[in-house]
Design an enzyme around this catalytic site. Structure first.
Site, PDB file in Angstrom:
ATOM      1  N   ARG A  13      -5.334   8.887 -56.261  1.00 18.53           N
ATOM      2  CA  ARG A  13      -5.264  10.332 -56.064  1.00 18.53           C
ATOM      3  C   ARG A  13      -3.856  10.820 -56.406  1.00 18.53           C
ATOM      4  O   ARG A  13      -2.868  10.110 -56.148  1.00 18.53           O
ATOM      5  CB  ARG A  13      -5.567  10.699 -54.606  1.00 18.53           C
ATOM      6  CG  ARG A  13      -7.021  10.566 -54.220  1.00 18.53           C
ATOM      7  CD  ARG A  13      -7.868  11.672 -54.854  1.00 18.53           C
ATOM      8  NE  ARG A  13      -9.266  11.580 -54.466  1.00 18.53           N
ATOM      9  CZ  ARG A  13     -10.221  10.955 -55.163  1.00 18.53           C
ATOM     10  NH1 ARG A  13      -9.920  10.363 -56.310  1.00 18.53           N
ATOM     11  NH2 ARG A  13     -11.465  10.945 -54.741  1.00 18.53           N
ATOM     12  N   HIS A  19      -8.699  12.030 -65.075  1.00 22.33           N
ATOM     13  CA  HIS A  19      -9.546  11.597 -63.951  1.00 22.33           C
ATOM     14  C   HIS A  19     -10.888  11.030 -64.448  1.00 22.33           C
ATOM     15  O   HIS A  19     -11.961  11.478 -64.036  1.00 22.33           O
ATOM     16  CB  HIS A  19      -9.773  12.759 -62.966  1.00 22.33           C
ATOM     17  CG  HIS A  19     -10.103  12.277 -61.575  1.00 22.33           C
ATOM     18  ND1 HIS A  19      -9.584  12.832 -60.435  1.00 22.33           N
ATOM     19  CD2 HIS A  19     -10.911  11.270 -61.143  1.00 22.33           C
ATOM     20  CE1 HIS A  19     -10.060  12.214 -59.365  1.00 22.33           C
ATOM     21  NE2 HIS A  19     -10.870  11.243 -59.781  1.00 22.33           N
TER      22      HIS A  19
END
Ligand code: NDP
Ligand code: OXD
Length: 309
Positions: free
Chosen positions: A224, A272
């Site tokens: 993250r 991502h």
């Protein structure tokens, strides 16, 4: 029996045929067409707007469309009495391991240096170790970390893993907890972050942590953006304490066009994509938890909100 699906509308079209085939009795409502909130039993969500889940009075199960549930737990209105399950899909696990293996090999084989040399038409041989002489450390040695670790071991890397609780994994140097973090970092020439984002791990990839790595170490963050202190990474690359970073997750996504990471010569940015959800393999896994709940059997991959993952 109704399920509320909250992700992008394009993604709903990819999931619906699998729900219809596997559980035809399930009524799937695609946000924002919620209808009667009281009739919704299950929610399948990715980053729902704060308050959405709290507006469903008879919700029995929250299913996350990904592995990391930080966005759900960060919303103080997420109902605490409703179980939350995360997605653990071997297909995604393999995808993450491919990503990690690719990026670790790129860093190990000095791909960034050779790409720069090619741009400048430079024919020059750089020093190279074999994988057995390269120490790789995986921060977060859970489902994804251990699978990536097995694949890196198969490639010959000298591997270590760091987790919260102690683990014994053949051929891997394992470390646990804050007390053992410095020893783990001290041997990690390539550091891979696969931690969940929690109160304890927020901002863990900071100046202090970088200073404990061997000089010239490289970072792969596929977890993250909230793990990383962006300015500290830029500073560590500036001084040469770090030599390169591969980043798949960011504090703001999409990464803003003016963010310095985009143009930094020692940073690789991917959008991502390390492990994308795959409806054909994930739908049966998700629906199995609905069956478990209905039959009073234990849920799979239930999140512990107190722990944060
Ligand atoms: P797991 O829960 O299986 O593993 C988490 C690991 O982190 C465990 O080993 C756990 O320790 C360790 N950990 C957690 N908190 C701490 C702490 N405070 N100190 C030390 N170790 C800690 O998660 P997954 O492997 O399935 O996923 C990891 C993360 O990867 C997700 O949360 C998500 O953010 C990210 N992800 C990113 C994707 C992408 O496309 N970029 C795709 C999928 C996931 P212990 O084993 O002792 O519990
Ligand atoms: C996930 C992700 O958590 O895609 O699954 O990041």
């Amino acid at each position: 029996m109704a399920l509320l699906f909250r992700s992008s509308p394009e993604s709903a079209a990819r999931w619906q045929p699998h729900f219809a085939r596997l559980m035809p009795e399930l009524e799937v409502r695609v946000w924002p067409e919620v209808g009667d909130c009281a009739a919704i039993d299950y929610a399948l969500v990715w980053q729902p707007e704060p308050g959405l889940l709290a507006s469903l009075p008879n919700l029995k199960l929250i299913m996350n469309l990904g592995a990391g549930v930080d966005h759900l737990l960060a919303d103080p209105t997420t109902p605490r009495h409703v179980p939350i399950v995360r997605l653990v899909d071997p297909y995604m696990t393999e995808a993450m391991s491919e990503y990690v293996a690719l990026q670790v090999l790129r860093l190990h084989r000095r791909d960034l240096d050779y790409a720069a040399q090619q741009r400048d038409r430079v024919w020059w041989e750089l020093d190279q170790k074999n994988a057995a002489e390269r120490r790789v450390g995986i921060l977060g040695f859970g489902v994804l970390g251990q699978d990536a670790g097995r694949k890196l071991q198969a490639l010959g890397f000298d591997l270590a893993g760091w987790s919260r609780g102690a683990k014994a994994v053949p051929g891997v140097a394992t470390y646990a907890g804050a007390a053992e973090l410095p020893a783990f970092l001290g041997r990690s020439e390539i550091l891979v972050c696969l931690l969940p984002l929690t109160r304890e791990t927020e901002g863990i990839l900071d100046r202090r942590l970088f200073s404990q790595l061997p000089r010239g170490a490289a970072l792969v963050n596929a977890a993250r953006g909230g793990h990383l202190v962006d300015a500290d990474l830029l500073a560590a690359l500036g001084t040469g304490q770090l030599s390169a970073a591969v980043l798949d997750a960011f504090r703001d996504e999409p990464l803003p066009p003016d963010h310095p990471f985009w143009s930094h010569p020692r940073i690789v940015v991917t959008p991502h994509i390390a492990a994308l959800t795959n409806p054909p393999t994930a739908a049966p896994i998700l629906l199995d938890n609905i069956r478990r709940l209905r039959e009073g059997r234990p849920l799979e991959n239930q999140v512990d909100p107190a722990r944060g993952y």
